[in-house]
Design a protein around this motif. Structure first.
Motif, PDB file in Angstrom:
ATOM      1  N   ARG A  90       0.807  -1.221   0.000  1.00 37.29           N
ATOM      2  CA  ARG A  90       0.000   0.000   0.000  1.00 37.29           C
ATOM      3  C   ARG A  90       0.839   1.270   0.000  1.00 37.29           C
ATOM      4  NH1 ARG A  90      -4.249  -1.833   4.750  1.00 37.29           N
ATOM      5  NH2 ARG A  90      -4.942  -3.769   3.773  1.00 37.29           N
ATOM      6  N   VAL A  91       2.151   1.097   0.063  1.00 39.42           N
ATOM      7  CA  VAL A  91       3.042   2.259   0.120  1.00 39.42           C
ATOM      8  C   VAL A  91       2.910   3.120  -1.132  1.00 39.42           C
ATOM      9  CG1 VAL A  91       5.477   2.942   0.017  1.00 39.42           C
ATOM     10  CG2 VAL A  91       4.694   1.332   1.758  1.00 39.42           C
ATOM     11  N   GLY A  92       2.821   2.476  -2.309  1.00 44.92           N
ATOM     12  CA  GLY A  92       2.739   3.229  -3.562  1.00 44.92           C
ATOM     13  C   GLY A  92       1.592   4.221  -3.592  1.00 44.92           C
ATOM     14  N   PRO A  93       0.344   3.781  -3.369  1.00 42.69           N
ATOM     15  CA  PRO A  93      -0.783   4.721  -3.358  1.00 42.69           C
ATOM     16  C   PRO A  93      -0.642   5.800  -2.287  1.00 42.69           C
ATOM     17  CG  PRO A  93      -1.571   2.468  -3.580  1.00 42.69           C
ATOM     18  CD  PRO A  93      -0.100   2.380  -3.292  1.00 42.69           C
ATOM     19  N   ARG A  94      -0.100   5.452  -1.122  1.00 39.34           N
ATOM     20  CA  ARG A  94       0.073   6.448  -0.057  1.00 39.34           C
ATOM     21  C   ARG A  94       1.125   7.477  -0.451  1.00 39.34           C
ATOM     22  NH1 ARG A  94       0.523   1.781   4.402  1.00 39.34           N
ATOM     23  NH2 ARG A  94      -1.696   1.314   4.670  1.00 39.34           N
ATOM     24  N   LEU A  95       2.174   6.992  -1.098  1.00 39.61           N
ATOM     25  CA  LEU A  95       3.236   7.878  -1.561  1.00 39.61           C
ATOM     26  C   LEU A  95       2.695   8.863  -2.599  1.00 39.61           C
ATOM     27  CD1 LEU A  95       6.275   8.417  -1.337  1.00 39.61           C
ATOM     28  CD2 LEU A  95       6.629   6.701  -3.121  1.00 39.61           C
ATOM     29  N   ARG A  96       1.901   8.341  -3.521  1.00 41.75           N
ATOM     30  CA  ARG A  96       1.303   9.196  -4.557  1.00 41.75           C
ATOM     31  C   ARG A  96       0.366  10.232  -3.936  1.00 41.75           C
ATOM     32  NH1 ARG A  96      -3.107   9.493  -8.161  1.00 41.75           N
ATOM     33  NH2 ARG A  96      -2.449  10.231 -10.223  1.00 41.75           N
ATOM     34  N   ALA A  97      -0.445   9.788  -2.945  1.00 45.45           N
ATOM     35  CA  ALA A  97      -1.371  10.702  -2.283  1.00 45.45           C
ATOM     36  C   ALA A  97      -0.614  11.804  -1.539  1.00 45.45           C
ATOM     37  CB  ALA A  97      -2.268   9.934  -1.317  1.00 45.45           C
ATOM     38  N   ALA A  98       0.490  11.438  -0.880  1.00 44.65           N
ATOM     39  CA  ALA A  98       1.292  12.425  -0.155  1.00 44.65           C
ATOM     40  C   ALA A  98       1.919  13.425  -1.124  1.00 44.65           C
ATOM     41  CB  ALA A  98       2.376  11.720   0.657  1.00 44.65           C
ATOM     42  N   ARG A  99       2.400  12.926  -2.268  1.00 46.69           N
ATOM     43  CA  ARG A  99       3.004  13.810  -3.272  1.00 46.69           C
ATOM     44  C   ARG A  99       1.967  14.792  -3.829  1.00 46.69           C
ATOM     45  NH1 ARG A  99       2.855  13.579  -8.621  1.00 46.69           N
ATOM     46  NH2 ARG A  99       2.235  11.381  -8.794  1.00 46.69           N
ATOM     47  N   LEU A 100       0.809  14.264  -4.217  1.00 48.62           N
ATOM     48  CA  LEU A 100      -0.238  15.118  -4.778  1.00 48.62           C
ATOM     49  C   LEU A 100      -0.768  16.097  -3.738  1.00 48.62           C
ATOM     50  CD1 LEU A 100      -2.217  12.511  -6.918  1.00 48.62           C
ATOM     51  CD2 LEU A 100      -0.618  14.268  -7.725  1.00 48.62           C
ATOM     52  N   GLY A 101      -0.821  15.651  -2.478  1.00 50.07           N
ATOM     53  CA  GLY A 101      -1.299  16.524  -1.403  1.00 50.07           C
ATOM     54  C   GLY A 101      -0.402  17.733  -1.201  1.00 50.07           C
ATOM     55  N   GLN A 102       0.855  17.612  -1.596  1.00 48.08           N
ATOM     56  CA  GLN A 102       1.787  18.731  -1.475  1.00 48.08           C
ATOM     57  C   GLN A 102       1.984  19.462  -2.802  1.00 48.08           C
ATOM     58  OE1 GLN A 102       5.359  18.106   0.788  1.00 48.08           O
ATOM     59  NE2 GLN A 102       4.421  16.492   2.026  1.00 48.08           N
ATOM     60  N   GLY A 103       1.200  19.067  -3.791  1.00 48.27           N
ATOM     61  CA  GLY A 103       1.260  19.747  -5.083  1.00 48.27           C
ATOM     62  C   GLY A 103       2.537  19.501  -5.860  1.00 48.27           C
ATOM     63  N   LEU A 104       3.173  18.349  -5.621  1.00 48.47           N
ATOM     64  CA  LEU A 104       4.424  18.039  -6.302  1.00 48.47           C
ATOM     65  C   LEU A 104       4.182  17.170  -7.527  1.00 48.47           C
ATOM     66  CD1 LEU A 104       6.614  17.174  -3.177  1.00 48.47           C
ATOM     67  CD2 LEU A 104       6.755  19.244  -4.566  1.00 48.47           C
ATOM     68  N   THR A 105       4.917  17.433  -8.592  1.00 49.31           N
ATOM     69  CA  THR A 105       4.835  16.584  -9.781  1.00 49.31           C
ATOM     70  C   THR A 105       5.713  15.357  -9.557  1.00 49.31           C
ATOM     71  OG1 THR A 105       6.718  17.633 -10.871  1.00 49.31           O
ATOM     72  CG2 THR A 105       4.527  18.587 -11.267  1.00 49.31           C
ATOM     73  N   LEU A 106       5.478  14.345 -10.358  1.00 49.63           N
ATOM     74  CA  LEU A 106       6.291  13.128 -10.305  1.00 49.63           C
ATOM     75  C   LEU A 106       7.758  13.477 -10.539  1.00 49.63           C
ATOM     76  CD1 LEU A 106       5.571  10.008 -10.129  1.00 49.63           C
ATOM     77  CD2 LEU A 106       5.949   9.986 -12.586  1.00 49.63           C
ATOM     78  N   GLU A 107       7.986  14.269 -11.568  1.00 44.87           N
ATOM     79  CA  GLU A 107       9.363  14.652 -11.918  1.00 44.87           C
ATOM     80  C   GLU A 107      10.001  15.503 -10.825  1.00 44.87           C
ATOM     81  OE1 GLU A 107       6.722  15.044 -13.825  1.00 44.87           O
ATOM     82  OE2 GLU A 107       7.075  13.581 -15.444  1.00 44.87           O
ATOM     83  N   GLY A 108       9.210  16.418 -10.264  1.00 46.39           N
ATOM     84  CA  GLY A 108       9.739  17.323  -9.232  1.00 46.39           C
ATOM     85  C   GLY A 108      10.191  16.579  -7.995  1.00 46.39           C
ATOM     86  N   LEU A 109       9.354  15.653  -7.492  1.00 45.96           N
ATOM     87  CA  LEU A 109       9.721  14.906  -6.295  1.00 45.96           C
ATOM     88  C   LEU A 109      10.887  13.956  -6.589  1.00 45.96           C
ATOM     89  CD1 LEU A 109       9.314  14.044  -3.376  1.00 45.96           C
ATOM     90  CD2 LEU A 109       7.547  12.440  -4.153  1.00 45.96           C
ATOM     91  N   ALA A 110      10.849  13.311  -7.741  1.00 44.71           N
ATOM     92  CA  ALA A 110      11.926  12.381  -8.093  1.00 44.71           C
ATOM     93  C   ALA A 110      13.265  13.102  -8.137  1.00 44.71           C
ATOM     94  CB  ALA A 110      11.625  11.727  -9.441  1.00 44.71           C
ATOM     95  N   GLU A 111      13.299  14.267  -8.744  1.00 41.91           N
ATOM     96  CA  GLU A 111      14.550  15.022  -8.850  1.00 41.91           C
ATOM     97  C   GLU A 111      15.066  15.425  -7.470  1.00 41.91           C
ATOM     98  OE1 GLU A 111      16.241  19.160 -10.838  1.00 41.91           O
ATOM     99  OE2 GLU A 111      14.299  18.370 -11.470  1.00 41.91           O
ATOM    100  N   ARG A 112      14.176  15.901  -6.614  1.00 44.98           N
ATOM    101  CA  ARG A 112      14.579  16.324  -5.271  1.00 44.98           C
ATOM    102  C   ARG A 112      15.089  15.151  -4.439  1.00 44.98           C
ATOM    103  NH1 ARG A 112       9.606  20.077  -3.291  1.00 44.98           N
ATOM    104  NH2 ARG A 112      10.530  19.549  -1.264  1.00 44.98           N
ATOM    105  N   ALA A 113      14.528  13.956  -4.691  1.00 46.56           N
ATOM    106  CA  ALA A 113      14.926  12.769  -3.919  1.00 46.56           C
ATOM    107  C   ALA A 113      16.098  12.025  -4.554  1.00 46.56           C
ATOM    108  CB  ALA A 113      13.732  11.836  -3.769  1.00 46.56           C
TER     109      ALA A 113
END
Length: 198
Positions: A7-30
């Protein structure tokens, strides 16, 4: 544990979207590739500490929050109180936008003066008989009957007869203040003045 990791994947996606981050933006920062993060969110990539730690750091959350999120207790536990011959039991959390109460109107010889306030009221009779004075109308509602009305119309509700009337009531914010605030409670400075109808 495997079920939690799935269930980590959906929670991770929800947390990212909740902070208004794009997939590319979070990936680059991490320090990850966007495709790795995408596969992780979709459950197509096995979650590991190596992948999750930099992501949780960027999201400002702990690993435990992501893997074992806490579920708040949904039960409403608020004390009941008595006001002007009515036992009031709050059924919604404090601060909720919906004001729901179970109200037991005890038999009384005194009929309250109809009052008015902004908003609306909806009620449903659970048991007993309820006398509803609404404008020029005076009616009795039995168990299973409901009513909804504009509360700028002068109104009053009491038990009809010698038995209590138990109702479920939904009020607007002003209606909740008018009908259910406890005696001695400090007035809400933001509430509009409430008045009795002579």
């Amino acid at each position: 544990m495997d079920d939690q990791l799935s269930r980590v994947g959906p929670r991770l996606r929800a947390a990212r979207l909740g902070q208004g981050l794009t997939l590319e933006g979070l990936a680059e920062r991490a320090g990850l590739s966007a495709s790795t993060l995408s596969r992780l969110e979709a459950g197509k990539r096995q979650a590991s500490l190596e992948l999750l730690l930099p992501l949780t750091r960027q999201l400002g959350m702990s690993l435990d929050e992501l893997v074992h999120p806490s579920t708040p207790d949904p039960r409403v536990r608020r004390p009941s109180f008595r006001r002007a011959g009515v036992v009031v039991e709050p059924l919604a959390p404090e601060g909720s936008s919906v004001h729901v109460f179970k109200m037991t109107h005890l038999p009384t010889r005194e009929v309250p003066r109809p009052g008015v306030h902004p908003g609306f009221e909806w009620l449903y009779v659970l048991s007993g008989e309820l006398r509803l004075q609404l404008g020029e109308r005076d009616m009795t509602l039995g168990a299973g009957e409901a009513a909804e009305f504009d509360t700028l119309t002068p109104h009053a509700v009491t038990a009809s007869g010698s038995k209590p009337a138990v109702i479920l009531s939904i009020f607007s914010r002003d209606g909740a203040r008018f009908h259910t605030h406890e005696i001695g409670e400090e007035p809400d400075p933001d509430a509009e003045p409430l008045r009795s109808h002579a």
